[in-house]
Design an enzyme around this catalytic site. Structure first.
Site: not given
Ligand code: AMP
Length: 214
Positions: A13, A88, A127, A161, A172
């Site tokens: 994404k 989400r 990554r 990360r 996740r």
């Molecule tokens: P991402 O970079 O999108 O994979 O997000 C990393 C982490 O941030 C996720 O595993 C969640 O813990 C938190 N997070 C990101 N976006 C959301 C969301 N829309 N709602 C809740 N937690 C989020």
């Protein structure tokens, strides 16, 4: 145009959003990036979010919805935006609809990048990112041309990360299947949902997305 990019962690994404950002001249709004910035800055919210993120769970809907509401109100979102990692949960999707309709706005298009779980785990665990310019790499599929040197900026420091560990990836993915996948029918019923094959290489995924946009 207001677009949502859906897909499990590691689907690509962020990579595709960066390309679309340039192509469509609209900003990428990544809730994950916003939360990581808050963690780095050491804000109260960042401190609370950090633990949840490291466990692969979801930060509370209230916090996330507030964050997106403020961001969408900014000037650069006037001509549209690209949501990456939001909504989400079903509650976030409903809150998004309400905040947009309050300003006579709506989501025009949702794009889901599909990748199977085995591939995702392999991608995420390999990554890494250039600490200087943020360029993304993968030890197996997309290494730097010169070992230890960023292709884009020549930087020599890289980071991974905190939540890209095998254990955290498993939770996740579980969170995605349990809480985010049920959001997709909401957009399917609206007739604005499109699926692209995220197993293909990066350029082909971009091409598939461009076709949807046309
Ligand atoms: P991402 O970079 O999108 O994979 O997000 C990393 C982490 O941030 C996720 O595993 C969640 O813990 C938190 N997070 C990101 N976006 C959301 C969301 N829309 N709602 C809740 N937690 C989020």
């Amino acid at each position: 145009m207001n677009i949502i990019l859906f897909g499990p962690p590691g689907a690509g994404k962020g990579t595709q959003a960066k390309r679309l950002e340039e192509l469509l001249n609209i900003p990428q709004l990544s809730t994950g990036d916003m939360l990581r910035a808050a963690v780095k800055a050491g804000t109260e919210m960042g401190k609370r979010a950090q633990k949840i993120m490291e466990e692969g769970g979801l930060v509370s809907d209230d916090i996330i919805v507030g964050m997106i509401k403020d961001r969408i109100a900014e000037d650069d979102c006037k001509n549209g935006f690209l949501l990456d990692g939001f909504p989400r949960t079903e509650a976030q999707a409903e809150a998004l609809d309400t905040m947009l309709s309050d300003s006579g706005n709506k989501i025009d298009l949702t794009i889901e990048i599909q990748v199977d779980d085995t591939k995702l785990t392999e991608r995420i665990c390999n990554r890494f990112t250039c600490s200087q310019c943020g360029a993304g790499y993968n030890k197996i599929s997309q290494p730097t041309q010169v070992d230890g040197v960023c292709d884009k900026c020549g930087g020599t420091e890289f980071s991974t990360r905190a939540d890209d560990t095998a254990e955290c990836v498993a939770s996740r993915l579980e969170t995605y299947h349990e809480q985010t996948a049920p959001v997709l029918p909401y957009y399917q019923h609206k007739g604005i949902h499109h699926i692209v094959d995220g197993m293909a290489d990066i350029d082909r995924v971009t091409e598939a997305i461009k076709k949807v946009l046309n």
